[in-house]
Design a protein around this motif. Structure first.
Motif, short mmCIF file in Angstrom:
data_model
loop_
_atom_site.label_atom_id
_atom_site.label_comp_id
_atom_site.label_asym_id
_atom_site.label_seq_id
_atom_site.Cartn_x
_atom_site.Cartn_y
_atom_site.Cartn_z
N ALA A 264 -4.79 4.74 2.95
CA ALA A 264 -3.85 3.84 2.31
C ALA A 264 -4.58 3.08 1.21
O ALA A 264 -5.77 2.77 1.33
N VAL A 265 -3.86 2.76 0.14
CA VAL A 265 -4.47 2.08 -0.99
C VAL A 265 -3.42 1.25 -1.70
O VAL A 265 -2.24 1.59 -1.70
N GLN A 266 -3.85 0.14 -2.29
CA GLN A 266 -2.94 -0.65 -3.12
C GLN A 266 -2.99 -0.12 -4.54
O GLN A 266 -4.04 -0.16 -5.18
N TRP B 127 -8.78 -0.04 -0.24
CA TRP B 127 -8.64 1.20 0.52
C TRP B 127 -8.82 0.95 2.01
O TRP B 127 -9.66 0.17 2.44
N THR C 145 0.82 -1.20 0.00
CA THR C 145 0.00 0.00 0.00
C THR C 145 0.86 1.25 0.00
O THR C 145 2.01 1.24 0.43
#
Length: 236
Positions: A133-135, A125, A110
């Motif tokens: 945070a996000v991938q 998310w 992430t």
């Protein structure tokens, strides 16, 4: 003199390399002094019997900046990463002498951004304490370099990273899709750094020798995010 070619090959082939004596005893002492002086009641601080952590570390403890970005570290960034790289994430970990905290094998998948937005390719998310945070797509993860600055001698007895060399080259792993037969421990002396790719499989064990382990984790990228979102911790 840093053997740039050898270290570059290690990063390419194995996904990590270790460089000794990037920081002097005095620089380490100044960094720790600035950390000790900070107000530890902020939302980005996490405190337990097993771990003390500071998220958005460089923003929360700006007094460390002139000591962290010494000539040695700036030379490493330019030599190993190239032009245009900037900080995109910073975390401080303090693993106490009696810590039973451990982390199983994983990849860092992430990135930290300033808001949640529906964008193709960005998934999983999460939000904690107003931090998003996000991938991102794989290309972003492959572009990132991580530098881990060691403020204590670290070995297999006080939580040094164990890694699977070369695993950074195989994209994203899923449970049961890899073997630990080639795992190795990354011992780093106080004042040294470990450079690694976030897709490298890595874990951290419990402390068994009553020795403290303090590490500053910095992530760098030179890629811009899609219109509408920004790196949450960008520092040029």
């Amino acid at each position: 003199m840093i053997a740039t070619a050898n270290h570059t090959k290690e990063i390419s082939d194995n996904g990590f390399t270790i460089i000794d004596a990037v920081f002097s005893e005095e620089e380490v002492a100044q960094i720790l002094k600035a950390i000790d002086a900070v107000d530890k009641t902020q939302e980005t601080f996490r405190m337990s019997t097993d771990l003390f952590a500071i998220r958005q570390f460089l923003k929360e403890v700006p007094g460390t900046l002139p000591f962290i970005f010494n000539e040695g570290l700036k030379g490493i960034i330019k030599s190993f990463f190239g032009d245009g790289y900037f900080v995109v994430k910073s975390i401080y970990f303090d693993k106490p002498e009696t810590s039973n905290w451990f982390v199983s094998y994983h990849q860092d998948l992430t990135i930290s951004v300033d808001k949640k937005l529906s964008i193709e390719g960005f998934s999983s998310w999460t939000v904690k304490q107003n931090q998003f945070a996000v991938q991102p797509p794989l290309a972003f993860l492959e572009n990132i370099f991580t530098i881990r600055i060691h403020l204590d001698d670290t070995d297999e007895h006080n939580g040094a990273l164990r890694v699977v060399p070369g695993s950074h080259s195989n994209g994203i792993y899923y449970t049961g899709s890899w073997s630990t037969e080639t795992q190795t421990t990354c011992n780093v002396a106080k004042g040294g750094v470990m450079i690694m790719k976030p897709l490298l499989l890595h874990s951290s064990g419990r402390t068994t020798n009553n020795e403290r382990r303090r590490v500053i984790h910095l992530e760098f990228s030179n890629m811009e995010l899609p219109t509408g979102i920004n790196w949450a911790e960008r520092i040029n």
